[in-house]
Scaffold this motif. Structure first.
Motif, PDB file in Angstrom:
ATOM      1  N   ILE A 146      71.377 -14.379  29.190  1.00  0.00           N
ATOM      2  CA  ILE A 146      72.576 -13.749  29.747  1.00  0.00           C
ATOM      3  C   ILE A 146      73.043 -12.689  28.753  1.00  0.00           C
ATOM      4  O   ILE A 146      73.256 -12.989  27.576  1.00  0.00           O
ATOM      5  N   ALA A 147      73.174 -11.453  29.216  1.00  0.00           N
ATOM      6  CA  ALA A 147      73.686 -10.364  28.389  1.00  0.00           C
ATOM      7  C   ALA A 147      75.072  -9.979  28.877  1.00  0.00           C
ATOM      8  O   ALA A 147      75.310  -9.907  30.091  1.00  0.00           O
ATOM      9  N   ILE A 148      75.987  -9.761  27.944  1.00  0.00           N
ATOM     10  CA  ILE A 148      77.378  -9.460  28.289  1.00  0.00           C
ATOM     11  C   ILE A 148      77.841  -8.226  27.528  1.00  0.00           C
ATOM     12  O   ILE A 148      77.688  -8.140  26.308  1.00  0.00           O
ATOM     13  N   ARG A 149      78.384  -7.276  28.268  1.00  0.00           N
ATOM     14  CA  ARG A 149      79.075  -6.147  27.652  1.00  0.00           C
ATOM     15  C   ARG A 149      80.542  -6.272  28.015  1.00  0.00           C
ATOM     16  O   ARG A 149      80.935  -6.040  29.157  1.00  0.00           O
ATOM     17  N   ALA A 156      65.478  -9.849  24.876  1.00  0.00           N
ATOM     18  CA  ALA A 156      66.325 -10.042  23.696  1.00  0.00           C
ATOM     19  C   ALA A 156      66.072  -8.955  22.648  1.00  0.00           C
ATOM     20  O   ALA A 156      67.018  -8.431  22.035  1.00  0.00           O
ATOM     21  N   ARG A 157      64.814  -8.603  22.448  1.00  0.00           N
ATOM     22  CA  ARG A 157      64.503  -7.541  21.480  1.00  0.00           C
ATOM     23  C   ARG A 157      65.110  -6.214  21.903  1.00  0.00           C
ATOM     24  O   ARG A 157      65.660  -5.473  21.062  1.00  0.00           O
ATOM     25  N   ARG A 158      65.036  -5.897  23.187  1.00  0.00           N
ATOM     26  CA  ARG A 158      65.613  -4.633  23.656  1.00  0.00           C
ATOM     27  C   ARG A 158      67.140  -4.649  23.524  1.00  0.00           C
ATOM     28  O   ARG A 158      67.750  -3.632  23.179  1.00  0.00           O
ATOM     29  N   LEU A 159      67.751  -5.774  23.804  1.00  0.00           N
ATOM     30  CA  LEU A 159      69.208  -5.873  23.670  1.00  0.00           C
ATOM     31  C   LEU A 159      69.634  -5.727  22.211  1.00  0.00           C
ATOM     32  O   LEU A 159      70.603  -5.016  21.910  1.00  0.00           O
ATOM     33  N   GLU A 160      68.919  -6.367  21.314  1.00  0.00           N
ATOM     34  CA  GLU A 160      69.260  -6.253  19.895  1.00  0.00           C
ATOM     35  C   GLU A 160      69.094  -4.825  19.402  1.00  0.00           C
ATOM     36  O   GLU A 160      69.912  -4.325  18.613  1.00  0.00           O
ATOM     37  N   ALA A 161      68.054  -4.154  19.881  1.00  0.00           N
ATOM     38  CA  ALA A 161      67.846  -2.759  19.492  1.00  0.00           C
ATOM     39  C   ALA A 161      68.976  -1.865  19.990  1.00  0.00           C
ATOM     40  O   ALA A 161      69.258  -0.812  19.398  1.00  0.00           O
ATOM     41  N   GLY A 198      82.776  -5.592  22.782  1.00  0.00           N
ATOM     42  CA  GLY A 198      81.615  -6.177  22.126  1.00  0.00           C
ATOM     43  C   GLY A 198      80.431  -6.336  23.067  1.00  0.00           C
ATOM     44  O   GLY A 198      80.587  -6.393  24.291  1.00  0.00           O
ATOM     45  N   ARG A 199      79.244  -6.404  22.477  1.00  0.00           N
ATOM     46  CA  ARG A 199      78.009  -6.576  23.241  1.00  0.00           C
ATOM     47  C   ARG A 199      77.279  -7.812  22.725  1.00  0.00           C
ATOM     48  O   ARG A 199      76.998  -7.917  21.525  1.00  0.00           O
ATOM     49  N   TYR A 200      76.958  -8.723  23.624  1.00  0.00           N
ATOM     50  CA  TYR A 200      76.431 -10.016  23.226  1.00  0.00           C
ATOM     51  C   TYR A 200      75.328 -10.474  24.185  1.00  0.00           C
ATOM     52  O   TYR A 200      75.227  -9.988  25.313  1.00  0.00           O
ATOM     53  N   TYR A 201      74.538 -11.432  23.713  1.00  0.00           N
ATOM     54  CA  TYR A 201      73.601 -12.094  24.617  1.00  0.00           C
ATOM     55  C   TYR A 201      73.401 -13.544  24.178  1.00  0.00           C
ATOM     56  O   TYR A 201      73.605 -13.897  23.014  1.00  0.00           O
ATOM     57  N   VAL A 202      73.017 -14.367  25.146  1.00  0.00           N
ATOM     58  CA  VAL A 202      72.814 -15.798  24.949  1.00  0.00           C
ATOM     59  C   VAL A 202      71.497 -16.173  25.603  1.00  0.00           C
ATOM     60  O   VAL A 202      71.187 -15.699  26.699  1.00  0.00           O
ATOM     61  N   THR A 203      70.712 -17.027  24.951  1.00  0.00           N
ATOM     62  CA  THR A 203      69.512 -17.570  25.573  1.00  0.00           C
ATOM     63  C   THR A 203      69.611 -19.092  25.630  1.00  0.00           C
ATOM     64  O   THR A 203      70.328 -19.706  24.845  1.00  0.00           O
ATOM     65  N   ARG A 230      73.382 -11.639  19.159  1.00  0.00           N
ATOM     66  CA  ARG A 230      73.016 -12.947  19.705  1.00  0.00           C
ATOM     67  C   ARG A 230      74.119 -13.960  19.430  1.00  0.00           C
ATOM     68  O   ARG A 230      74.619 -14.074  18.309  1.00  0.00           O
ATOM     69  N   LEU A 231      74.505 -14.700  20.457  1.00  0.00           N
ATOM     70  CA  LEU A 231      75.469 -15.784  20.329  1.00  0.00           C
ATOM     71  C   LEU A 231      74.727 -17.114  20.420  1.00  0.00           C
ATOM     72  O   LEU A 231      73.871 -17.303  21.280  1.00  0.00           O
ATOM     73  N   ASP A 232      75.058 -18.036  19.525  1.00  0.00           N
ATOM     74  CA  ASP A 232      74.458 -19.373  19.501  1.00  0.00           C
ATOM     75  C   ASP A 232      75.387 -20.319  20.246  1.00  0.00           C
ATOM     76  O   ASP A 232      76.564 -20.474  19.876  1.00  0.00           O
ATOM     77  N   GLU A 233      74.875 -20.966  21.290  1.00  0.00           N
ATOM     78  CA  GLU A 233      75.709 -21.869  22.084  1.00  0.00           C
ATOM     79  C   GLU A 233      76.201 -23.066  21.276  1.00  0.00           C
ATOM     80  O   GLU A 233      77.180 -23.723  21.657  1.00  0.00           O
ATOM     81  N   ARG A 234      75.544 -23.369  20.161  1.00  0.00           N
ATOM     82  CA  ARG A 234      75.942 -24.521  19.341  1.00  0.00           C
ATOM     83  C   ARG A 234      77.053 -24.187  18.352  1.00  0.00           C
ATOM     84  O   ARG A 234      77.588 -25.078  17.683  1.00  0.00           O
ATOM     85  N   GLU A 235      77.396 -22.918  18.260  1.00  0.00           N
ATOM     86  CA  GLU A 235      78.421 -22.477  17.313  1.00  0.00           C
ATOM     87  C   GLU A 235      79.637 -21.933  18.064  1.00  0.00           C
ATOM     88  O   GLU A 235      79.581 -21.654  19.265  1.00  0.00           O
ATOM     89  N   SER A 236      80.749 -21.775  17.338  1.00  0.00           N
ATOM     90  CA  SER A 236      81.932 -21.153  17.942  1.00  0.00           C
ATOM     91  C   SER A 236      81.696 -19.654  18.051  1.00  0.00           C
ATOM     92  O   SER A 236      80.948 -19.069  17.269  1.00  0.00           O
ATOM     93  N   TRP A 237      82.338 -19.030  19.036  1.00  0.00           N
ATOM     94  CA  TRP A 237      82.162 -17.605  19.282  1.00  0.00           C
ATOM     95  C   TRP A 237      83.438 -16.846  18.927  1.00  0.00           C
ATOM     96  O   TRP A 237      84.549 -17.320  19.158  1.00  0.00           O
ATOM     97  N   ASN A 238      83.233 -15.664  18.414  1.00  0.00           N
ATOM     98  CA  ASN A 238      84.355 -14.777  18.119  1.00  0.00           C
ATOM     99  C   ASN A 238      84.051 -13.424  18.748  1.00  0.00           C
ATOM    100  O   ASN A 238      83.556 -12.512  18.097  1.00  0.00           O
ATOM    101  N   THR A 239      84.328 -13.318  20.036  1.00  0.00           N
ATOM    102  CA  THR A 239      84.024 -12.089  20.766  1.00  0.00           C
ATOM    103  C   THR A 239      85.253 -11.190  20.823  1.00  0.00           C
ATOM    104  O   THR A 239      86.395 -11.672  20.766  1.00  0.00           O
ATOM    105  N   VAL A 240      85.002  -9.890  20.949  1.00  0.00           N
ATOM    106  CA  VAL A 240      86.096  -8.919  20.963  1.00  0.00           C
ATOM    107  C   VAL A 240      85.894  -7.950  22.121  1.00  0.00           C
ATOM    108  O   VAL A 240      84.758  -7.712  22.553  1.00  0.00           O
ATOM    109  N   PRO A 241      86.969  -7.368  22.668  1.00  0.00           N
ATOM    110  CA  PRO A 241      86.819  -6.353  23.713  1.00  0.00           C
ATOM    111  C   PRO A 241      85.927  -5.212  23.228  1.00  0.00           C
ATOM    112  O   PRO A 241      86.050  -4.748  22.091  1.00  0.00           O
TER     113      PRO A 241
END
Length: 429
Positions: free
Chosen positions: A62-65, A27-32, A50-55, A37-48
Protein backbone atom coordinates in the motif's frame (compact mmCIF):
# COMPACT_ATOMS: atom_id res chain seq x y z
CA UNK A 1 4.95 8.56 -23.96
CA UNK A 2 3.03 5.49 -25.11
CA UNK A 3 6.19 3.66 -26.18
CA UNK A 4 7.97 4.52 -22.92
CA UNK A 5 5.03 3.29 -20.84
CA UNK A 6 4.81 0.04 -22.78
CA UNK A 7 8.52 -0.60 -22.37
CA UNK A 8 8.22 0.23 -18.68
CA UNK A 9 5.46 -2.36 -18.36
CA UNK A 10 7.57 -4.97 -20.18
CA UNK A 11 10.48 -4.30 -17.81
CA UNK A 12 8.14 -4.46 -14.80
CA UNK A 13 6.71 -7.82 -15.89
CA UNK A 14 10.21 -9.23 -16.38
CA UNK A 15 11.25 -8.11 -12.90
CA UNK A 16 8.06 -9.45 -11.31
CA UNK A 17 7.62 -13.20 -11.91
CA UNK A 18 5.82 -13.61 -8.55
CA UNK A 19 3.75 -11.39 -6.20
CA UNK A 20 6.83 -11.18 -3.96
CA UNK A 21 8.97 -9.82 -6.77
CA UNK A 22 6.20 -7.46 -7.94
CA UNK A 23 5.94 -6.01 -4.44
CA UNK A 24 9.72 -5.61 -4.17
CA UNK A 25 9.87 -3.96 -7.60
CA UNK A 26 7.15 -1.45 -6.67
CA UNK A 27 8.82 -0.76 -3.32
CA UNK A 28 12.10 0.09 -5.05
CA UNK A 29 10.37 2.53 -7.40
CA UNK A 30 8.52 4.16 -4.50
CA UNK A 31 11.71 4.57 -2.49
CA UNK A 32 13.46 6.09 -5.49
CA UNK A 33 10.61 8.62 -5.63
CA UNK A 34 11.03 9.58 -1.97
CA UNK A 35 8.47 7.29 -0.35
CA UNK A 36 9.35 6.11 3.17
CA UNK A 37 8.75 2.55 4.31
CA UNK A 38 6.51 2.18 7.35
CA UNK A 39 6.87 -0.89 9.60
CA UNK A 40 3.52 -2.19 10.83
CA UNK A 41 5.22 -3.42 14.03
CA UNK A 42 6.37 0.07 14.98
CA UNK A 43 4.59 3.34 15.79
CA UNK A 44 4.12 5.75 12.90
CA UNK A 45 4.81 9.44 12.75
CA UNK A 46 3.25 10.64 9.52
CA UNK A 47 2.88 14.26 8.46
CA UNK A 48 0.74 16.10 5.86
CA UNK A 49 2.52 16.01 2.52
CA UNK A 50 4.43 12.86 3.50
CA UNK A 51 4.93 9.88 1.20
CA UNK A 52 4.85 6.38 2.65
CA UNK A 53 4.40 2.73 1.81
CA UNK A 54 3.63 -0.46 3.73
CA UNK A 55 4.12 -4.10 2.76
CA UNK A 56 2.68 -7.26 4.28
CA UNK A 57 3.82 -10.83 3.65
CA UNK A 58 6.26 -9.37 1.09
CA UNK A 59 3.45 -9.84 -1.47
CA UNK A 60 1.04 -6.94 -0.85
CA UNK A 61 1.82 -3.23 -0.83
CA UNK A 62 0.00 0.00 0.00
CA UNK A 63 1.46 3.36 -1.05
CA UNK A 64 0.15 6.58 0.49
CA UNK A 65 0.71 10.18 -0.51
CA UNK A 66 -0.76 12.33 2.26
CA UNK A 67 -2.10 15.58 0.91
CA UNK A 68 -2.04 19.06 2.36
CA UNK A 69 -5.81 18.81 2.77
CA UNK A 70 -7.20 16.51 5.43
CA UNK A 71 -9.06 13.40 4.16
CA UNK A 72 -11.85 14.61 6.46
CA UNK A 73 -12.43 17.46 4.01
CA UNK A 74 -11.91 15.84 0.61
CA UNK A 75 -11.52 12.11 1.21
CA UNK A 76 -9.01 9.66 -0.21
CA UNK A 77 -8.42 8.86 -3.87
CA UNK A 78 -7.73 5.12 -3.90
CA UNK A 79 -6.72 2.79 -6.72
CA UNK A 80 -6.78 -0.95 -6.09
CA UNK A 81 -5.27 -3.87 -8.00
CA UNK A 82 -3.79 -7.29 -7.22
CA UNK A 83 -0.29 -8.75 -7.45
CA UNK A 84 -1.05 -12.45 -8.03
CA UNK A 85 -1.75 -14.42 -11.21
CA UNK A 86 -2.71 -18.05 -11.88
CA UNK A 87 0.35 -20.30 -12.02
CA UNK A 88 1.90 -23.63 -11.02
CA UNK A 89 3.17 -23.70 -7.42
CA UNK A 90 5.76 -26.22 -6.20
CA UNK A 91 4.52 -28.65 -3.55
CA UNK A 92 6.28 -29.00 -0.14
CA UNK A 93 7.77 -32.43 -0.94
CA UNK A 94 7.87 -32.17 -4.71
CA UNK A 95 10.64 -34.53 -5.84
CA UNK A 96 9.51 -37.01 -8.50
CA UNK A 97 11.89 -39.36 -10.32
CA UNK A 98 10.21 -41.33 -13.07
CA UNK A 99 11.67 -43.04 -16.14
CA UNK A 100 15.03 -41.43 -15.49
CA UNK A 101 13.68 -37.87 -15.29
CA UNK A 102 13.69 -35.46 -12.35
CA UNK A 103 10.37 -33.64 -12.01
CA UNK A 104 8.63 -31.46 -9.43
CA UNK A 105 5.09 -31.95 -8.22
CA UNK A 106 2.99 -28.82 -8.63
CA UNK A 107 -0.33 -27.44 -7.44
CA UNK A 108 -2.47 -25.20 -9.64
CA UNK A 109 -2.87 -21.74 -8.13
CA UNK A 110 -6.05 -19.94 -9.18
CA UNK A 111 -8.20 -20.53 -12.25
CA UNK A 112 -5.42 -21.15 -14.75
CA UNK A 113 -5.85 -22.08 -18.39
CA UNK A 114 -3.73 -25.23 -18.25
CA UNK A 115 -3.15 -26.14 -21.91
CA UNK A 116 -0.86 -23.13 -22.63
CA UNK A 117 1.56 -24.30 -19.92
CA UNK A 118 2.71 -27.18 -22.09
CA UNK A 119 5.88 -26.82 -24.17
CA UNK A 120 6.93 -23.50 -22.64
CA UNK A 121 10.44 -22.63 -21.40
CA UNK A 122 9.84 -22.32 -17.66
CA UNK A 123 11.85 -20.87 -14.81
CA UNK A 124 11.23 -20.79 -11.08
CA UNK A 125 10.96 -17.91 -8.60
CA UNK A 126 9.51 -16.99 -5.22
CA UNK A 127 10.40 -16.77 -1.53
CA UNK A 128 12.63 -19.16 0.39
CA UNK A 129 12.79 -19.38 4.19
CA UNK A 130 16.01 -20.81 5.63
CA UNK A 131 18.17 -21.02 8.75
CA UNK A 132 21.53 -19.30 8.85
CA UNK A 133 23.74 -19.05 11.94
CA UNK A 134 20.84 -20.18 14.08
CA UNK A 135 18.43 -17.53 12.79
CA UNK A 136 15.43 -17.91 10.49
CA UNK A 137 15.58 -15.66 7.41
CA UNK A 138 13.70 -15.29 4.12
CA UNK A 139 14.94 -14.23 0.69
CA UNK A 140 13.49 -13.91 -2.78
CA UNK A 141 15.05 -16.02 -5.51
CA UNK A 142 14.68 -16.18 -9.29
CA UNK A 143 16.45 -18.83 -11.37
CA UNK A 144 15.80 -16.65 -14.46
CA UNK A 145 17.13 -19.30 -16.86
CA UNK A 146 14.71 -21.77 -18.47
CA UNK A 147 15.17 -24.80 -16.21
CA UNK A 148 11.96 -26.77 -16.80
CA UNK A 149 9.32 -27.76 -19.34
CA UNK A 150 5.96 -29.57 -19.34
CA UNK A 151 6.23 -31.59 -22.57
CA UNK A 152 3.07 -32.39 -24.48
CA UNK A 153 2.17 -35.93 -25.45
CA UNK A 154 2.59 -36.46 -29.19
CA UNK A 155 -0.57 -36.42 -31.30
CA UNK A 156 0.26 -40.00 -32.38
CA UNK A 157 -0.25 -41.15 -28.79
CA UNK A 158 -3.26 -38.94 -28.07
CA UNK A 159 -5.41 -38.91 -31.18
CA UNK A 160 -8.20 -37.11 -29.31
CA UNK A 161 -6.01 -34.14 -28.36
CA UNK A 162 -7.67 -31.77 -30.81
CA UNK A 163 -11.14 -32.91 -29.78
CA UNK A 164 -10.46 -31.72 -26.26
CA UNK A 165 -9.42 -33.69 -23.22
CA UNK A 166 -9.44 -33.06 -19.50
CA UNK A 167 -5.94 -32.26 -18.24
CA UNK A 168 -5.10 -34.11 -15.03
CA UNK A 169 -3.23 -31.59 -12.88
CA UNK A 170 -1.76 -34.32 -10.66
CA UNK A 171 -0.28 -36.54 -13.37
CA UNK A 172 0.18 -34.37 -16.47
CA UNK A 173 1.55 -31.06 -15.14
CA UNK A 174 4.75 -31.93 -13.21
CA UNK A 175 7.53 -30.15 -15.15
CA UNK A 176 10.65 -31.99 -16.26
CA UNK A 177 13.88 -30.43 -14.96
CA UNK A 178 16.61 -32.96 -15.73
CA UNK A 179 17.61 -36.49 -16.56
CA UNK A 180 19.12 -38.52 -13.73
CA UNK A 181 21.26 -41.62 -13.88
CA UNK A 182 20.50 -44.88 -12.09
CA UNK A 183 19.83 -44.52 -8.37
CA UNK A 184 20.93 -40.85 -8.22
CA UNK A 185 18.54 -38.87 -6.03
CA UNK A 186 17.97 -35.12 -6.35
CA UNK A 187 17.34 -33.04 -3.22
CA UNK A 188 15.26 -29.99 -4.17
CA UNK A 189 16.09 -28.12 -0.97
CA UNK A 190 19.80 -28.60 -1.73
CA UNK A 191 19.19 -26.99 -5.15
CA UNK A 192 17.57 -24.02 -3.39
CA UNK A 193 20.54 -23.75 -1.03
CA UNK A 194 22.82 -23.56 -4.06
CA UNK A 195 20.61 -20.90 -5.64
CA UNK A 196 20.72 -18.76 -2.48
CA UNK A 197 24.51 -18.88 -2.59
CA UNK A 198 24.69 -18.24 -6.33
CA UNK A 199 22.16 -15.38 -6.42
CA UNK A 200 22.73 -13.69 -3.06
CA UNK A 201 25.98 -15.05 -1.64
CA UNK A 202 24.10 -16.55 1.31
CA UNK A 203 25.34 -19.72 2.97
CA UNK A 204 22.16 -21.23 4.40
CA UNK A 205 22.44 -24.03 6.95
CA UNK A 206 19.18 -25.55 5.75
CA UNK A 207 16.20 -24.53 3.64
CA UNK A 208 13.16 -24.72 5.91
CA UNK A 209 10.34 -23.93 3.47
CA UNK A 210 9.43 -22.01 0.34
CA UNK A 211 6.68 -20.51 -1.83
CA UNK A 212 7.84 -20.99 -5.41
CA UNK A 213 6.09 -20.67 -8.76
CA UNK A 214 7.00 -21.65 -12.29
CA UNK A 215 6.75 -18.92 -14.91
CA UNK A 216 7.29 -18.49 -18.66
CA UNK A 217 10.71 -17.04 -19.48
CA UNK A 218 9.57 -15.52 -22.79
CA UNK A 219 9.61 -11.77 -22.38
CA UNK A 220 6.53 -9.65 -22.86
CA UNK A 221 6.60 -7.75 -26.14
CA UNK A 222 4.77 -5.28 -28.34
CA UNK A 223 3.54 -7.40 -31.26
CA UNK A 224 1.30 -7.26 -34.33
CA UNK A 225 1.73 -6.06 -37.88
CA UNK A 226 1.35 -2.46 -36.70
CA UNK A 227 2.45 -2.97 -33.10
CA UNK A 228 -1.17 -2.97 -31.91
CA UNK A 229 -0.77 -5.40 -29.02
CA UNK A 230 1.17 -6.19 -25.87
CA UNK A 231 1.61 -9.92 -25.24
CA UNK A 232 2.95 -11.21 -21.97
CA UNK A 233 2.47 -13.16 -18.79
CA UNK A 234 0.70 -11.78 -15.72
CA UNK A 235 -1.00 -8.85 -17.48
CA UNK A 236 -3.83 -9.84 -15.13
CA UNK A 237 -3.19 -7.95 -13.00
CA UNK A 238 0.31 -6.50 -13.01
CA UNK A 239 -0.78 -4.26 -15.87
CA UNK A 240 -3.11 -2.45 -13.45
CA UNK A 241 -0.47 -2.43 -10.67
CA UNK A 242 1.97 -0.77 -13.04
CA UNK A 243 -0.59 1.74 -14.31
CA UNK A 244 -1.63 2.68 -10.78
CA UNK A 245 1.97 3.06 -9.65
CA UNK A 246 2.90 5.18 -12.66
CA UNK A 247 -0.14 7.41 -12.16
CA UNK A 248 0.63 7.87 -8.47
CA UNK A 249 4.26 8.79 -9.13
CA UNK A 250 3.31 11.24 -11.88
CA UNK A 251 0.29 12.86 -10.22
CA UNK A 252 0.36 16.30 -8.68
CA UNK A 253 -2.15 17.84 -6.29
CA UNK A 254 -2.99 18.57 -2.69
CA UNK A 255 -5.24 15.58 -1.97
CA UNK A 256 -4.45 12.30 -0.24
CA UNK A 257 -3.87 9.38 -2.62
CA UNK A 258 -3.56 5.64 -2.03
CA UNK A 259 -2.45 2.72 -4.21
CA UNK A 260 -3.28 -0.72 -2.80
CA UNK A 261 -2.01 -3.86 -4.55
CA UNK A 262 -2.92 -7.01 -2.64
CA UNK A 263 -2.16 -10.71 -3.02
CA UNK A 264 -4.46 -13.74 -3.31
CA UNK A 265 -7.21 -12.21 -5.47
CA UNK A 266 -7.13 -15.21 -7.80
CA UNK A 267 -8.12 -17.51 -4.93
CA UNK A 268 -10.73 -15.31 -3.24
CA UNK A 269 -8.63 -12.66 -1.41
CA UNK A 270 -9.24 -14.25 2.01
CA UNK A 271 -5.87 -13.86 3.72
CA UNK A 272 -4.04 -11.55 6.09
CA UNK A 273 -2.69 -9.64 3.08
CA UNK A 274 -5.62 -10.06 0.68
CA UNK A 275 -8.42 -7.64 -0.08
CA UNK A 276 -10.76 -9.74 2.07
CA UNK A 277 -8.36 -9.34 4.99
CA UNK A 278 -7.77 -6.42 7.35
CA UNK A 279 -4.67 -4.87 5.79
CA UNK A 280 -6.12 -1.81 4.05
CA UNK A 281 -8.52 -0.99 6.87
CA UNK A 282 -5.79 -1.28 9.49
CA UNK A 283 -3.43 0.97 7.52
CA UNK A 284 -6.10 3.63 6.97
CA UNK A 285 -7.12 3.56 10.63
CA UNK A 286 -3.53 4.41 11.58
CA UNK A 287 -3.52 7.38 9.19
CA UNK A 288 -6.95 8.78 10.05
CA UNK A 289 -8.28 9.21 13.60
CA UNK A 290 -10.74 6.48 14.48
CA UNK A 291 -14.44 6.88 15.12
CA UNK A 292 -16.46 9.70 13.65
CA UNK A 293 -13.65 11.27 11.61
CA UNK A 294 -12.61 7.95 10.09
CA UNK A 295 -16.12 7.12 8.89
CA UNK A 296 -16.64 10.62 7.53
CA UNK A 297 -13.33 10.46 5.65
CA UNK A 298 -14.19 7.10 4.08
CA UNK A 299 -17.60 8.39 3.01
CA UNK A 300 -15.86 11.25 1.18
CA UNK A 301 -13.48 8.82 -0.54
CA UNK A 302 -13.66 6.77 -3.75
CA UNK A 303 -11.93 3.58 -4.87
CA UNK A 304 -11.10 2.77 -8.49
CA UNK A 305 -10.75 -1.01 -8.56
CA UNK A 306 -8.59 -1.75 -11.61
CA UNK A 307 -8.59 -5.30 -12.95
CA UNK A 308 -8.55 -6.57 -16.51
CA UNK A 309 -11.76 -6.85 -18.55
CA UNK A 310 -12.72 -9.36 -21.24
CA UNK A 311 -12.21 -7.85 -24.69
CA UNK A 312 -14.52 -9.11 -27.44
CA UNK A 313 -12.63 -11.88 -29.24
CA UNK A 314 -13.05 -11.99 -33.04
CA UNK A 315 -13.32 -15.79 -32.96
CA UNK A 316 -15.76 -15.89 -30.05
CA UNK A 317 -17.86 -12.73 -30.34
CA UNK A 318 -20.96 -14.69 -29.28
CA UNK A 319 -19.51 -14.93 -25.75
CA UNK A 320 -20.32 -11.23 -25.24
CA UNK A 321 -23.53 -9.28 -24.94
CA UNK A 322 -23.89 -7.67 -28.37
CA UNK A 323 -23.98 -4.14 -26.89
CA UNK A 324 -21.15 -4.67 -24.41
CA UNK A 325 -18.14 -6.05 -26.26
CA UNK A 326 -15.09 -3.98 -25.22
CA UNK A 327 -12.48 -3.57 -27.94
CA UNK A 328 -8.73 -3.52 -27.50
CA UNK A 329 -7.17 -0.04 -27.88
CA UNK A 330 -10.53 1.65 -27.29
CA UNK A 331 -9.89 2.69 -23.70
CA UNK A 332 -10.62 1.43 -20.19
CA UNK A 333 -13.81 -0.48 -19.45
CA UNK A 334 -16.38 0.29 -16.75
CA UNK A 335 -17.54 -3.10 -15.41
CA UNK A 336 -21.16 -3.38 -14.28
CA UNK A 337 -23.10 -6.22 -12.66
CA UNK A 338 -26.48 -5.81 -11.00
CA UNK A 339 -25.72 -8.71 -8.63
CA UNK A 340 -22.73 -6.85 -7.21
CA UNK A 341 -20.03 -9.05 -8.70
CA UNK A 342 -18.67 -5.60 -9.55
CA UNK A 343 -19.16 -2.70 -7.13
CA UNK A 344 -19.88 -0.05 -9.77
CA UNK A 345 -23.00 2.09 -9.37
CA UNK A 346 -24.35 4.90 -11.53
CA UNK A 347 -22.68 7.61 -9.45
CA UNK A 348 -19.20 6.07 -9.50
CA UNK A 349 -19.50 5.05 -13.15
CA UNK A 350 -20.64 8.55 -14.04
CA UNK A 351 -17.69 10.11 -12.24
CA UNK A 352 -15.19 7.81 -13.96
CA UNK A 353 -16.81 8.54 -17.32
CA UNK A 354 -16.58 12.26 -16.50
CA UNK A 355 -12.85 11.90 -15.78
CA UNK A 356 -12.30 10.12 -19.09
CA UNK A 357 -14.14 12.83 -20.99
CA UNK A 358 -12.16 15.57 -19.22
CA UNK A 359 -8.79 14.11 -20.28
CA UNK A 360 -10.01 12.87 -23.68
CA UNK A 361 -9.63 9.18 -22.91
CA UNK A 362 -12.10 6.81 -24.64
CA UNK A 363 -14.18 4.68 -22.28
CA UNK A 364 -16.25 1.51 -22.71
CA UNK A 365 -18.70 -0.63 -20.72
CA UNK A 366 -18.85 -4.34 -19.96
CA UNK A 367 -21.81 -6.38 -18.77
CA UNK A 368 -21.63 -10.17 -18.92
CA UNK A 369 -24.21 -12.02 -21.00
CA UNK A 370 -27.37 -12.65 -18.97
CA UNK A 371 -27.05 -16.40 -19.55
CA UNK A 372 -23.47 -16.59 -18.24
CA UNK A 373 -21.91 -16.33 -14.81
CA UNK A 374 -19.90 -13.23 -13.94
CA UNK A 375 -16.44 -13.13 -12.43
CA UNK A 376 -15.50 -10.72 -9.67
CA UNK A 377 -12.53 -8.86 -8.26
CA UNK A 378 -11.38 -6.82 -5.26
CA UNK A 379 -13.94 -4.03 -5.82
CA UNK A 380 -16.96 -5.56 -4.03
CA UNK A 381 -14.71 -7.03 -1.31
CA UNK A 382 -13.05 -3.72 -0.50
CA UNK A 383 -16.32 -1.81 -0.73
CA UNK A 384 -17.96 -4.18 1.75
CA UNK A 385 -15.03 -3.95 4.18
CA UNK A 386 -14.58 -0.17 4.13
CA UNK A 387 -17.99 1.05 3.03
CA UNK A 388 -16.22 3.09 0.36
CA UNK A 389 -17.83 4.05 -2.96
CA UNK A 390 -16.25 2.01 -5.72
CA UNK A 391 -16.06 1.73 -9.49
CA UNK A 392 -14.72 -1.45 -11.09
CA UNK A 393 -12.76 -0.81 -14.28
CA UNK A 394 -10.03 -2.45 -16.33
CA UNK A 395 -8.32 -2.69 -19.67
CA UNK A 396 -9.72 -5.16 -22.22
CA UNK A 397 -7.59 -8.27 -22.75
CA UNK A 398 -7.68 -11.64 -24.50
CA UNK A 399 -6.71 -15.02 -23.02
CA UNK A 400 -7.18 -13.97 -19.40
CA UNK A 401 -5.54 -16.51 -17.05
CA UNK A 402 -3.43 -17.98 -19.84
CA UNK A 403 0.34 -18.22 -19.42
CA UNK A 404 0.49 -15.42 -22.02
CA UNK A 405 -2.24 -12.79 -22.30
CA UNK A 406 -2.89 -10.03 -24.84
CA UNK A 407 -3.80 -6.36 -24.41
CA UNK A 408 -3.88 -3.29 -26.66
CA UNK A 409 -0.66 -1.30 -26.93
CA UNK A 410 -2.54 2.03 -26.75
CA UNK A 411 -4.61 1.24 -23.68
CA UNK A 412 -1.94 1.45 -20.99
CA UNK A 413 -1.40 5.14 -21.78
CA UNK A 414 -5.17 5.67 -21.62
CA UNK A 415 -5.38 4.08 -18.18
CA UNK A 416 -2.38 5.92 -16.73
CA UNK A 417 -3.80 9.21 -17.97
CA UNK A 418 -7.23 8.78 -16.41
CA UNK A 419 -5.86 7.38 -13.13
CA UNK A 420 -3.52 10.36 -12.97
CA UNK A 421 -6.52 12.66 -13.42
CA UNK A 422 -8.31 10.79 -10.63
CA UNK A 423 -5.37 11.21 -8.24
CA UNK A 424 -5.15 14.92 -9.11
CA UNK A 425 -8.90 15.63 -8.93
CA UNK A 426 -9.83 18.34 -6.46
CA UNK A 427 -13.40 17.10 -5.95
CA UNK A 428 -15.09 13.73 -5.66
CA UNK A 429 -18.83 13.17 -6.12
Amino acid sequence: MREALNQGLIDFLKASPTPFHATATMARRLEAAGYQRLDERESWNTVPGGRYYVTRNDSSIIAIRLGKHSPLLNGLRMVGAHTDSPCLRVKPQPELQRQGFFQLGVEVYGGALLAPWFDRDLSLAGRVTFRRDGKVESQLIDFRLPIAVVPNLAIHLNREANQGWAINAQTELPPVLAQVAGDERVDFRALLTEQLAREHGLNADVVLDYELSFYDTQSAAVIGLNGDFIAGARLDNLLSCYAGLQALLDAEGDESCVLVCTDHEEIGSSSACGADGPMLEQVLQRLIPEGDEYVRSIQRSLLVSADNAHGVHPNYAEKHDANHGPKLNAGPVIKVNSNQRYATNSETAGFFRHLCMAVEVPVQSFVVRSDMGCGSTIGPITASHLGVRTVDIGLPTFAMHSIRELAGSQDLAHLVKVLGAFYASSELP
